[in-house]
Design an enzyme around this catalytic site. Structure first.
Site, PDB file in Angstrom:
ATOM      1  N   GLU A  60       0.822  -1.223   0.000  1.00 52.02           N
ATOM      2  CA  GLU A  60       0.000   0.000   0.000  1.00 52.02           C
ATOM      3  C   GLU A  60       0.850   1.263   0.000  1.00 52.02           C
ATOM      4  O   GLU A  60       0.494   2.250  -0.643  1.00 52.02           O
ATOM      5  CB  GLU A  60      -0.962  -0.022   1.194  1.00 52.02           C
ATOM      6  CG  GLU A  60      -2.116  -1.015   1.049  1.00 52.02           C
ATOM      7  CD  GLU A  60      -1.730  -2.437   1.446  1.00 52.02           C
ATOM      8  OE1 GLU A  60      -0.603  -2.630   1.948  1.00 52.02           O
ATOM      9  OE2 GLU A  60      -2.533  -3.367   1.247  1.00 52.02           O
ATOM     10  N   HIS A 129     -11.030  -5.820   8.664  1.00 58.84           N
ATOM     11  CA  HIS A 129     -11.809  -5.667   7.434  1.00 58.84           C
ATOM     12  C   HIS A 129     -13.097  -4.904   7.737  1.00 58.84           C
ATOM     13  O   HIS A 129     -14.101  -5.105   7.081  1.00 58.84           O
ATOM     14  CB  HIS A 129     -12.149  -7.036   6.824  1.00 58.84           C
ATOM     15  CG  HIS A 129     -10.960  -7.805   6.335  1.00 58.84           C
ATOM     16  ND1 HIS A 129     -10.063  -8.388   7.180  1.00 58.84           N
ATOM     17  CD2 HIS A 129     -10.518  -8.079   5.087  1.00 58.84           C
ATOM     18  CE1 HIS A 129      -9.119  -9.003   6.464  1.00 58.84           C
ATOM     19  NE2 HIS A 129      -9.375  -8.822   5.195  1.00 58.84           N
TER      20      HIS A 129
END
Lengths: 324, 325
Positions: A60, A129
């Site tokens: 990322e 998540h």
């Protein structure tokens, strides 16, 4: 007009803008050949090819860093972070570089890119998540933060975001990714960044919500018409449409804020501070925050953690009875 | 390798295989609400290392961690109970499939942020070194991890301080849905990077439990003797999808079939029979495991779900979440 969900609306917005503007490129994990884990980029690799829809490694920091470089030098990147919980390896790039570029270069540079990322709970994803990190990025400064609740807004806001000249964190509520449907106008249209929307008018109290919780707040207001609640979908979290919020609270005298993120130092805390600064003498009760718990996001207890309609309704009922 | 070790390896392989299949069945029955990432096809890596580890060694693994947690001896009912969000789950239902942890068994957690646990495993090894306990830390991760910064930071730290840690890359060929080779500069994403940190290149057949076990013993022995870290790349394949919802359509036709011919459980059974180990002994293990998984399933199903009363437990050291909620 087609009945679309948020994923289809996002996909359509990306396609429209990629056709219109050759500078727009997408990059992220599994977004190309696979079409994205939530299918938001499905078909775009086939249509625009590998130079504009780029499958990246799991990295990322690298994704956002590279996107910043692209944006500084003439491209319009729209990186996807697969889950907003995975954004933290890129936190340094976003907070220290992206948010400060224009300021620290005295206006010589900016990096107008849009980071798309699914946000919030709703899929029993557990600790990593499910989180809602919007307040961290609002606090960091230099970033616009957008969180639509429905496909019509998602498409119009995403098109505005990509066309804008500032970096945008575009949060897509995954609890309602497919559940929130609407008649999405075909073709090109935009919804301006920074404008909230009154989705239900009322005089009894003001309820502020965004993303997936907008639907929960809407249900709670509908189930308790006697509250006469005015519900506002913030849509853009930063810059906040304080004018619409202030006008409403000055009319109703009561204010509740709903969000998934933990209550302490959540975005609701900032809104409460802003509202009391502007509406202090109009307030008939303390401002109420209905939020996630001050704990990590729990797996099996997701529906207890989230401020769903029953908890919102209970909170609003209490707010009506509160006295200063 | 003696007979007892071989049978222990086989038992571990079978336990993982049967439990993972059961986990999948429970998903299909909607008894597990969240997602899951199974290790079907990758059992030999977890089993081969776990059998070579000392009881007080540390395992760090990823969200694909049922196998590693179970292989260290965590109870099946705790694993299945956690998947199903029951009170008997390893973490009382608050973590789920992706975060199985059993400190008592040296299973120091399953991490769902790619790469996050590599520096942590190095730190645990560092602690063992400072405390002089001879413990080692074994850290499992996928091929996709090799491209994130934390991988490189942890390897450098471990090499510089000669930490007793073994980094084990389970190269199952796909990061999630994208082939690792398409986004990586080298052919062997972990092994080819070893030289950057002054480490030996170790590339092994991750579907051969004996090979994994031998490698594990060598690396663990070296680490325990103060010889520093190792980086192992074990070639393997997940024969199920990335997660529950993934049918694996991005795989070329025939690839799965090729790998199924190298099924680590079947391969190992054939080898043991070929070495003269009686069918009966193997069948006894298989039956015992089936029975144990059945019992754990029933026990987990019978256990009540976690309730809201635990939501604010264990935020702080006092066991609670103090001033609000």
């Amino acid at each position: 007009m087609p009945q679309w969900n948020i994923i289809q609306a996002v996909n359509d917005a990306l396609r429209i803008e990629m056709k219109r503007d050759p500078r727009v490129v997408l990059l992220g994990e599994d977004i190309g050949k696979f079409g994205g884990v939530f299918r938001a980029t499905a078909g775009l690799y086939e249509e625009f090819g590998e130079t504009r829809v780029i499958d990246t490694p799991l990295a990322e920091g690298g994704i956002i860093g590279a996107a910043i470089g692209m944006a500084m030098y003439g491209l319009k990147p729209v990186p996807e972070i697969q889950f907003s919980d995975f954004i933290f390896p890129a936190f340094d790039q976003i907070v220290n570089e992206l948010g400060k570029l224009r300021y620290r270069s005295g206006g010589q540079y900016s990096a107008p890119l849009v980071i798309r990322t699914p946000v919030g709970g709703g899929i029993k994803g557990g600790h990593y998540h499910s989180q809602s990190p919007e307040a961290l990025f609002i606090h960091a400064g230099g970033l616009q933060v957008v969180c639509p609740s429905n496909p019509v807004d998602a498409k119009g806001l995403l098109l505005s975001a990509i066309r804008g000249e500032d970096p945008v964190l575009f949060l897509e509520p995954k609890r309602v990714y497919r559940a929130a449907k609407g008649e999405v106008p075909e073709g090109d249209y935009t919804i301006p960044i920074g404008e909230a929307k009154v989705v239900r008018e009322g005089k009894g109290m003001t309820v502020l919500a965004y993303g997936a919780m907008l639907h929960e707040a809407e249900a709670a207001c509908a189930e308790s018409p006697d509250l006469d609640a005015e519900l506002i979908d913030l849509r853009t979290l930063w810059p906040l449409d304080l004018e619409t919020v202030t006008r409403s609270v000055q009319k109703t005298g009561r204010c509740a804020i709903v969000h998934e993120a933990p209550r302490s130092c959540g975005f609701g805390a900032e809104i409460a501070a802003l509202v009391q600064e502007r509406c202090f003498y109009h307030l008939e009760a303390p401002i109420l925050r209905i939020a996630g718990w001050d704990t990590p996001f729990p797996y099996t207890l997701e529906n207890d953690y989230l401020p769903l309609a029953p908890r919102i309704r209970k909170g609003l009922g209490e707010l009506r009875g509160r006295r200063p | 390798m003696d007979r007892a070790t071989r049978l222990a390896l086989y038992r571990s392989l079978v336990e993982i295989r049967v439990l993972e299949k059961r986990a999948y069945d429970l998903f299909l029955q909607n008894l597990v609400k969240g997602t899951s990432h199974l290790s079907l096809g990758q059992e030999a890596v977890a089993a081969g290392f776990a059998v070579a580890m000392r009881k007080d060694d540390y395992t760090f693994c990823t969200y694909r961690g049922h196998a590693h947690t179970l292989a260290r001896g965590a109870p099946m009912v705790g694993v299945l109970g956690e998947l199903m969000g029951r009170k008997c789950g390893l973490m009382g239902g608050k973590g789920g499939s992706m975060h199985l942890t059993s400190v008592e068994h040296g299973a120091m957690g399953s991490y769902a942020i790619v790469g996050a646990h590599l520096p942590v495993a190095a730190g645990a090894a560092w602690s063992a070194q400072v405390r002089g306990t001879d413990q080692v830390s074994v850290c499992f991760f996928g091929d996709g991890t090799t491209n994130i910064g934390a991988f490189h930071e942890a390897l450098n730290l471990a090499a510089v301080w000669k930490l007793p840690v073994i980094f084990v890359c389970e190269n199952n060929q796909y990061m999630e849905y994208t082939p690792i080779r398409e986004v990586t500069a080298v052919a062997n994403p972990a092994a080819d990077r070893a030289c950057a940190y002054g480490l030996e290149k170790i590339l092994i057949d991750g579907n051969d439990a004996d090979v994994v076990h031998r490698t594990a013993r060598e690396c663990i022995g070296k680490a325990r003797d103060g010889g520093g870290p190792s980086l192992v790349e074990a070639l393997t394949y997940r024969t199920s999808g990335h997660s529950r919802a993934d049918p694996g359509k991005y795989r070329p036709v025939g690839e799965l079939d090729d790998w199924l011919k190298k099924d680590p459980v079947v391969l190992y059974r054939v080898r043991l029979v070929g070495m003269g180990i009686e069918e009966n002994a193997l069948r006894d293990i298989e039956r015992a495991v089936e029975r144990a998984v059945d019992e754990a399933t029933e026990a987990a199903k019978a256990c009540p779900p976690s309730g809201v009363e635990v939501i604010e437990k264990d935020v702080w050291a006092d066991g609670g979440s103090s001033w609000r909620n």
